[in-house]
Write an enzyme that holds these catalytic residues in place. Sequence first.
Site, PDB file in Angstrom:
ATOM      1  N   THR A   1      30.779   5.770 -16.062  1.00 41.90           N
ATOM      2  CA  THR A   1      29.576   5.682 -16.889  1.00 41.90           C
ATOM      3  C   THR A   1      29.818   4.919 -18.198  1.00 41.90           C
ATOM      4  O   THR A   1      30.948   4.882 -18.689  1.00 41.90           O
ATOM      5  CB  THR A   1      29.095   7.117 -17.225  1.00 41.90           C
ATOM      6  OG1 THR A   1      28.060   7.057 -18.195  1.00 41.90           O
ATOM      7  CG2 THR A   1      30.228   7.967 -17.796  1.00 41.90           C
ATOM      8  N   ASP A   2      28.747   4.393 -18.758  1.00 38.69           N
ATOM      9  CA  ASP A   2      28.861   3.728 -20.071  1.00 38.69           C
ATOM     10  C   ASP A   2      29.086   4.740 -21.196  1.00 38.69           C
ATOM     11  O   ASP A   2      29.465   4.365 -22.311  1.00 38.69           O
ATOM     12  CB  ASP A   2      27.608   2.881 -20.363  1.00 38.69           C
ATOM     13  CG  ASP A   2      26.309   3.674 -20.417  1.00 38.69           C
ATOM     14  OD1 ASP A   2      26.334   4.901 -20.159  1.00 38.69           O
ATOM     15  OD2 ASP A   2      25.259   3.075 -20.709  1.00 38.69           O
ATOM     16  N   GLU A   3      28.866   6.038 -20.915  1.00 34.27           N
ATOM     17  CA  GLU A   3      28.990   7.040 -21.989  1.00 34.27           C
ATOM     18  C   GLU A   3      30.423   7.178 -22.492  1.00 34.27           C
ATOM     19  O   GLU A   3      30.653   7.719 -23.575  1.00 34.27           O
ATOM     20  CB  GLU A   3      28.453   8.397 -21.520  1.00 34.27           C
ATOM     21  CG  GLU A   3      27.002   8.316 -21.110  1.00 34.27           C
ATOM     22  CD  GLU A   3      26.279   9.655 -21.112  1.00 34.27           C
ATOM     23  OE1 GLU A   3      26.836  10.657 -21.588  1.00 34.27           O
ATOM     24  OE2 GLU A   3      25.138   9.683 -20.620  1.00 34.27           O
TER      25      GLU A   3
ATOM     26  N   TYR B   1      30.742  15.992 -21.122  1.00 30.54           N
ATOM     27  CA  TYR B   1      30.587  15.163 -19.919  1.00 30.54           C
ATOM     28  C   TYR B   1      31.326  13.836 -20.084  1.00 30.54           C
ATOM     29  O   TYR B   1      32.158  13.461 -19.251  1.00 30.54           O
ATOM     30  CB  TYR B   1      29.093  14.902 -19.629  1.00 30.54           C
ATOM     31  CG  TYR B   1      28.856  13.755 -18.660  1.00 30.54           C
ATOM     32  CD1 TYR B   1      29.218  13.859 -17.324  1.00 30.54           C
ATOM     33  CD2 TYR B   1      28.290  12.551 -19.106  1.00 30.54           C
ATOM     34  CE1 TYR B   1      29.033  12.799 -16.444  1.00 30.54           C
ATOM     35  CE2 TYR B   1      28.098  11.487 -18.235  1.00 30.54           C
ATOM     36  CZ  TYR B   1      28.464  11.617 -16.904  1.00 30.54           C
ATOM     37  OH  TYR B   1      28.276  10.562 -16.040  1.00 30.54           O
TER      38      TYR B   1
ATOM     39  N   LYS C   1      34.597  12.235 -18.109  1.00 31.15           N
ATOM     40  CA  LYS C   1      34.568  10.960 -17.370  1.00 31.15           C
ATOM     41  C   LYS C   1      35.603   9.993 -17.958  1.00 31.15           C
ATOM     42  O   LYS C   1      36.274   9.269 -17.222  1.00 31.15           O
ATOM     43  CB  LYS C   1      33.169  10.330 -17.426  1.00 31.15           C
ATOM     44  CG  LYS C   1      32.095  11.049 -16.628  1.00 31.15           C
ATOM     45  CD  LYS C   1      32.335  11.077 -15.128  1.00 31.15           C
ATOM     46  CE  LYS C   1      32.179   9.740 -14.458  1.00 31.15           C
ATOM     47  NZ  LYS C   1      32.276   9.858 -12.974  1.00 31.15           N
TER      48      LYS C   1
END
Length: 353
Positions: A135-137, A160, A164
């Site tokens: 993810t970009d997060e 989260y 990741k």
Amino acid sequence: MTLSKKIILITGGAGFIGSHLTRLFVNKYPGYQIVNLDKLTYAGNLENLKDIEGKPNYIFVKGDIEDMNMVKKLFTKYRFTGVLHCAAESHVDRSITDPLAFVKTNVLGTVSMLQVTKDYWKDNYKGKLFYHISTDEVYGSLRETGYFTEETAYDPRSPYSASKASSDHFVRAFYHTYHLPVIISNCSNNYGPFHFPEKLIPLCIHNIINNKPLPIYGKGLNVRDWLFVEDHVRAIDIIFHKGKPGETYNIGGHNEWKNIDIIKELCRQMDIKLGRKKGTSGKLITFVKDRAGHDLRYAIDATKLKKKLGWKPSLQFEEGLAKTIDWYLNNNEWLNDVTSGAYKTYYDKQYGL
Ligand code: NAD
Ligand code: DAU
């Protein structure tokens, strides 16, 4: 990877993105054998795959990615040549209430998968690929300007995204330490059919249909970069076949929206589709307590993927949103099924609206 016969393990294939990915691979590559390993948590749903369940090149296995013995047995039985690792706990709000669940699945689960894959492939890595969907997060939060590139330093800020980011680091560690052929892609927010209605867009579609409040965190000024899910899985397909092991690819639609604006657009389109007077659904917008540690803005620079591998999004956002709304309106039964039972308990605890 060369286009020889492939035996591919997809993890988390019964979830939102995983089901689109599984469907694409099963239909597009009848010569491949696709095995979908999914624990069927609250987010996994075999109804998402009804249309392909009878296909000869598709097998479903219920199981946990942390169960290394079971995964080893699957490797021995099917002799996988590729892994598309999608399984994860994926909802930021749930990670705030239960961070350990995210460490278990996203960190321990990913390392278990890497370990089994490495042990099985280590004598011959040729033509093999472990593809980690991320993810970009992991890049943290942007202010008003700038973009995340593949070089942006990791700065995860929610349980989260921390889980990741940790899993991404382990994937790279297996590449550098054991030379396991890996690829990582980091994608922005997806939307589309089969999206579980705990996430902003499907939650609001469900609430508009039922005339319930639309909970907007804070002032609704946080920005997300939205991509239609079928464009994401098309990108994964291209990267899986043409990407270079050891590399990272950012995926995003150059499609930034403030939350309040996207929900207003959703209300506008749904008033028309539901035959409601203009402005009716907008009255449901309700500002609620902000998400803890709420990242302000995500925006992906996908230049590398476009230039090196020729991918670009196929849909304009308004068109993608219209397709998504139509899907939910035509799949009432799916929506009712997934919002019964445990969903109600989650919803009341999260929103109390
Ligand atoms: P999802 O929550 O809809 O689906 C996750 C799937 O994984 C479910 O089918 C669930 O049953 C399965 N699963 C969970 N724990 C498991 C375990 N221990 N063993 C086996 N299966 C397990 O998630 P999603 O939104 O489809 O996201 C899929 C992947 O894409 C995730 O890795 C997520 O981080 C990443 N991602 C998501 C988005 C997005 O906008 N949704 C964007 C970028 C990246
Ligand atoms: O950026 C990619 C990520 O996008 C993925 O890695 C995650 O798995 C996926 O869930 C998504 O994370 P977000 O937190 O951005 O998505 P969500 O739909 O939960 O929220 C989108 C925005 O809307 C965010 O700014 C929070 C806000 N929001 C969300 C919900 C659920 C609200 O205002 N109200 C809500 O009820």
